[in-house]
Design an enzyme around this catalytic site. Sequence first.
Site, PDB file in Angstrom:
ATOM      1  CG  HIS A  10       6.928  -6.857   5.463  1.00 38.29           C
ATOM      2  ND1 HIS A  10       6.891  -7.438   4.207  1.00 38.29           N
ATOM      3  CD2 HIS A  10       6.615  -5.546   5.284  1.00 38.29           C
ATOM      4  CE1 HIS A  10       6.580  -6.500   3.314  1.00 38.29           C
ATOM      5  NE2 HIS A  10       6.404  -5.350   3.938  1.00 38.29           N
ATOM      6  CG  HIS A  99     -24.727 -15.737   2.849  1.00 40.40           C
ATOM      7  ND1 HIS A  99     -25.415 -14.636   2.394  1.00 40.40           N
ATOM      8  CD2 HIS A  99     -25.411 -16.175   3.952  1.00 40.40           C
ATOM      9  CE1 HIS A  99     -26.460 -14.408   3.171  1.00 40.40           C
ATOM     10  NE2 HIS A  99     -26.477 -15.323   4.136  1.00 40.40           N
ATOM     11  NE  ARG A 133     -31.104 -17.059   0.345  1.00 38.67           N
ATOM     12  CZ  ARG A 133     -31.108 -17.168   1.679  1.00 38.67           C
ATOM     13  NH1 ARG A 133     -31.463 -18.296   2.259  1.00 38.67           N
ATOM     14  NH2 ARG A 133     -30.746 -16.141   2.433  1.00 38.67           N
TER      15      ARG A 133
HETATM   16  O1  LIG Z   1       5.394  -2.882   3.524  1.00 43.25           O
HETATM   17  P1  LIG Z   1       5.385  -2.494   2.070  1.00 43.25           P
HETATM   18  O2  LIG Z   1       6.390  -3.274   1.300  1.00 43.25           O
HETATM   19  O3  LIG Z   1       5.465  -1.016   1.846  1.00 43.25           O
HETATM   20  O4  LIG Z   1       3.958  -2.872   1.492  1.00 43.25           O
HETATM   21  C1  LIG Z   1       3.449  -4.179   1.631  1.00 43.25           C
HETATM   22  C2  LIG Z   1       1.992  -4.118   1.981  1.00 43.25           C
HETATM   23  O5  LIG Z   1       1.291  -3.392   1.005  1.00 43.25           O
HETATM   24  C3  LIG Z   1       0.076  -4.010   0.713  1.00 43.25           C
HETATM   25  O6  LIG Z   1       0.012  -4.379  -0.598  1.00 43.25           O
HETATM   26  C4  LIG Z   1      -0.039  -5.223   1.583  1.00 43.25           C
HETATM   27  O7  LIG Z   1      -0.907  -4.923   2.627  1.00 43.25           O
HETATM   28  C5  LIG Z   1       1.348  -5.463   2.065  1.00 43.25           C
HETATM   29  O8  LIG Z   1       1.394  -5.948   3.386  1.00 43.25           O
END
Ligand SMILES: O=P(O)(O)OC[C@H]1O[C@@H](O)[C@H](O)[C@@H]1O
Length: 151
Positions: A10, A99, A133
């Site tokens: 989301h 890289h 490398r």
């Molecule tokens: O929106 P809530 O559920 O608070 O947190 C989810 C987000 O918290 C982080 O780990 C991630 O970026 C993820 O999109």
Amino acid sequence: MKKIAIGSDHGGFELKEKIKEELTALGYEFVDFGCHEGESADYPDVAFLVGECVATNDDYVGIMIDGVGIGSGMAANKIPGVRCAVCWDLSSVINSRDHNNANMLSIGGQTLGPGLAIQMIKKWLETDFSGGRHDRRVTKIMEIESRFLGR
Ligand SMILES: O=P(O)(O)OC[C@H]1O[C@@H](O)[C@H](O)[C@@H]1O
């Protein structure tokens, strides 16, 4: 031209939709692994689907967007064969291809503006691995994985 597996939780949904518009305009083929309407989603579930696609299809690279990008990067890098780079600017995306031969990119929908994010995606998709490398080092990354898989 590689095909793209894309996904978000989301926190990355809005940016994912903008990125999809840009990918369409640039002529890229992509598969969207969700979330599909901005509904609450757990990023490891979606990162798994994107990473699984990348690990099992050489013609795909992956793009994952959660709020910050870190959690999806952690989840995706558990999948053998995935080299997921968490990136935040143009120099990090270039380095991750040039890289590290990253086959998946994870970015933050809450930490990047759409203008920069789209520039980053374009740069990531058009930058080639330089080998030499760096090939030796990427091989060593994959050998670490092999040790734990007992191969
Ligand atoms: O929106 P809530 O559920 O608070 O947190 C989810 C987000 O918290 C982080 O780990 C991630 O970026 C993820 O999109």
